[in-house]
Design a protein around this motif. Structure first.
Motif, PDB file in Angstrom:
ATOM      1  N   LEU A   7      40.151  47.751  34.922  1.00 48.08           N
ATOM      2  CA  LEU A   7      40.321  46.657  33.963  1.00 48.08           C
ATOM      3  C   LEU A   7      41.328  45.631  34.462  1.00 48.08           C
ATOM      4  O   LEU A   7      41.088  44.428  34.399  1.00 48.08           O
ATOM      5  CB  LEU A   7      40.733  47.195  32.598  1.00 48.08           C
ATOM      6  N   ARG A   8      42.465  46.107  34.957  1.00 45.42           N
ATOM      7  CA  ARG A   8      43.484  45.175  35.452  1.00 45.42           C
ATOM      8  C   ARG A   8      42.926  44.281  36.549  1.00 45.42           C
ATOM      9  O   ARG A   8      43.109  43.068  36.536  1.00 45.42           O
ATOM     10  CB  ARG A   8      44.692  45.940  35.982  1.00 45.42           C
ATOM     11  N   GLN A   9      42.278  44.901  37.513  1.00 42.16           N
ATOM     12  CA  GLN A   9      41.706  44.137  38.629  1.00 42.16           C
ATOM     13  C   GLN A   9      40.647  43.157  38.139  1.00 42.16           C
ATOM     14  O   GLN A   9      40.571  42.034  38.620  1.00 42.16           O
ATOM     15  CB  GLN A   9      41.097  45.075  39.671  1.00 42.16           C
ATOM     16  N   ALA A  10      39.840  43.584  37.198  1.00 38.89           N
ATOM     17  CA  ALA A  10      38.784  42.716  36.673  1.00 38.89           C
ATOM     18  C   ALA A  10      39.376  41.497  35.973  1.00 38.89           C
ATOM     19  O   ALA A  10      38.891  40.370  36.152  1.00 38.89           O
ATOM     20  CB  ALA A  10      37.882  43.500  35.717  1.00 38.89           C
ATOM     21  N   VAL A  11      40.417  41.707  35.175  1.00 38.92           N
ATOM     22  CA  VAL A  11      41.064  40.589  34.476  1.00 38.92           C
ATOM     23  C   VAL A  11      41.682  39.635  35.486  1.00 38.92           C
ATOM     24  O   VAL A  11      41.486  38.414  35.407  1.00 38.92           O
ATOM     25  CB  VAL A  11      42.128  41.093  33.467  1.00 38.92           C
ATOM     26  N   ILE A  12      42.416  40.172  36.442  1.00 42.63           N
ATOM     27  CA  ILE A  12      43.048  39.324  37.454  1.00 42.63           C
ATOM     28  C   ILE A  12      41.989  38.552  38.232  1.00 42.63           C
ATOM     29  O   ILE A  12      42.122  37.342  38.452  1.00 42.63           O
ATOM     30  CB  ILE A  12      43.942  40.169  38.389  1.00 42.63           C
ATOM     31  N   HIS A  13      40.933  39.231  38.607  1.00 42.75           N
ATOM     32  CA  HIS A  13      39.844  38.571  39.347  1.00 42.75           C
ATOM     33  C   HIS A  13      39.243  37.432  38.529  1.00 42.75           C
ATOM     34  O   HIS A  13      38.952  36.359  39.062  1.00 42.75           O
ATOM     35  CB  HIS A  13      38.773  39.596  39.721  1.00 42.75           C
ATOM     36  N   LYS A  14      39.078  37.659  37.235  1.00 47.31           N
ATOM     37  CA  LYS A  14      38.447  36.657  36.377  1.00 47.31           C
ATOM     38  C   LYS A  14      39.325  35.419  36.190  1.00 47.31           C
ATOM     39  O   LYS A  14      38.803  34.302  36.081  1.00 47.31           O
ATOM     40  CB  LYS A  14      38.125  37.269  35.014  1.00 47.31           C
ATOM     41  N   ILE A  15      40.643  35.594  36.163  1.00 43.41           N
ATOM     42  CA  ILE A  15      41.521  34.456  35.857  1.00 43.41           C
ATOM     43  C   ILE A  15      42.186  33.840  37.085  1.00 43.41           C
ATOM     44  O   ILE A  15      42.801  32.782  36.983  1.00 43.41           O
ATOM     45  CB  ILE A  15      42.587  34.822  34.803  1.00 43.41           C
ATOM     46  N   GLN A  16      42.066  34.493  38.234  1.00 45.30           N
ATOM     47  CA  GLN A  16      42.659  33.919  39.445  1.00 45.30           C
ATOM     48  C   GLN A  16      42.058  32.550  39.707  1.00 45.30           C
ATOM     49  O   GLN A  16      40.858  32.341  39.567  1.00 45.30           O
ATOM     50  CB  GLN A  16      42.426  34.822  40.655  1.00 45.30           C
ATOM     51  N   GLY A  17      42.909  31.620  40.070  1.00 47.43           N
ATOM     52  CA  GLY A  17      42.444  30.279  40.381  1.00 47.43           C
ATOM     53  C   GLY A  17      42.336  29.363  39.186  1.00 47.43           C
ATOM     54  O   GLY A  17      42.048  28.180  39.338  1.00 47.43           O
ATOM     55  N   HIS A  18      42.567  29.906  37.983  1.00 40.46           N
ATOM     56  CA  HIS A  18      42.528  29.065  36.792  1.00 40.46           C
ATOM     57  C   HIS A  18      43.749  28.141  36.776  1.00 40.46           C
ATOM     58  O   HIS A  18      44.829  28.518  37.212  1.00 40.46           O
ATOM     59  CB  HIS A  18      42.544  29.911  35.521  1.00 40.46           C
ATOM     60  N   SER A  19      43.564  26.963  36.229  1.00 40.64           N
ATOM     61  CA  SER A  19      44.680  26.039  36.047  1.00 40.64           C
ATOM     62  C   SER A  19      45.549  26.528  34.884  1.00 40.64           C
ATOM     63  O   SER A  19      45.143  27.417  34.119  1.00 40.64           O
ATOM     64  CB  SER A  19      44.153  24.636  35.728  1.00 40.64           C
ATOM     65  N   LYS A  20      46.721  25.939  34.726  1.00 38.51           N
ATOM     66  CA  LYS A  20      47.581  26.288  33.593  1.00 38.51           C
ATOM     67  C   LYS A  20      46.867  26.010  32.281  1.00 38.51           C
ATOM     68  O   LYS A  20      46.960  26.798  31.331  1.00 38.51           O
ATOM     69  CB  LYS A  20      48.889  25.500  33.649  1.00 38.51           C
ATOM     70  N   THR A  21      46.139  24.902  32.224  1.00 36.79           N
ATOM     71  CA  THR A  21      45.396  24.552  31.008  1.00 36.79           C
ATOM     72  C   THR A  21      44.340  25.611  30.707  1.00 36.79           C
ATOM     73  O   THR A  21      44.189  26.041  29.560  1.00 36.79           O
ATOM     74  CB  THR A  21      44.741  23.167  31.157  1.00 36.79           C
ATOM     75  N   GLU A  22      43.615  26.040  31.721  1.00 38.27           N
ATOM     76  CA  GLU A  22      42.587  27.065  31.521  1.00 38.27           C
ATOM     77  C   GLU A  22      43.192  28.392  31.088  1.00 38.27           C
ATOM     78  O   GLU A  22      42.619  29.088  30.226  1.00 38.27           O
ATOM     79  CB  GLU A  22      41.773  27.253  32.807  1.00 38.27           C
ATOM     80  N   LEU A  23      44.344  28.744  31.677  1.00 42.92           N
ATOM     81  CA  LEU A  23      45.006  29.981  31.262  1.00 42.92           C
ATOM     82  C   LEU A  23      45.446  29.897  29.810  1.00 42.92           C
ATOM     83  O   LEU A  23      45.263  30.845  29.039  1.00 42.92           O
ATOM     84  CB  LEU A  23      46.210  30.274  32.172  1.00 42.92           C
TER      85      LEU A  23
END
Length: 80
Positions: A7-23
């Motif tokens: 789960l941790r890896q999946a979440v990190i993979h999904k949000i990596q590269g997102h801008s601050k606004t997207e996060l």
């Protein structure tokens, strides 16, 4: 060959590269959202928690404690 992500890896993979606004939008959209978002928020909180210095951790715990102390317990459907 099959790759299994926890789960941790999946979440990190999904949000990596997102801008601050997207996060921010992801967090805002998950808070008070469907319960299926809670594990993802937990993984995000874990990332944040690991980078906090002890004083900031104390502030977060104090904020949570004060909120819980002042919040009236509501009905639960999970039996917790």
């Amino acid at each position: 060959m099959s790759i299994t992500l926890d789960l941790r890896q999946a979440v990190i993979h999904k949000i990596q590269g997102h801008s601050k606004t997207e996060l921010r939008e992801m967090i805002d959209g998950s808070v008070d959202g469907p319960e299926t978002a809670l594990p993802g928020l937990g993984a995000v909180f874990e990332i944040i928690w690991k980078d906090l210095d002890p004083a900031k951790k104390d502030n977060v715990v104090t904020m949570l404690h004060e909120h819980l102390k002042s919040s009236a317990p509501g009905p639960t459907t999970s039996g917790i």
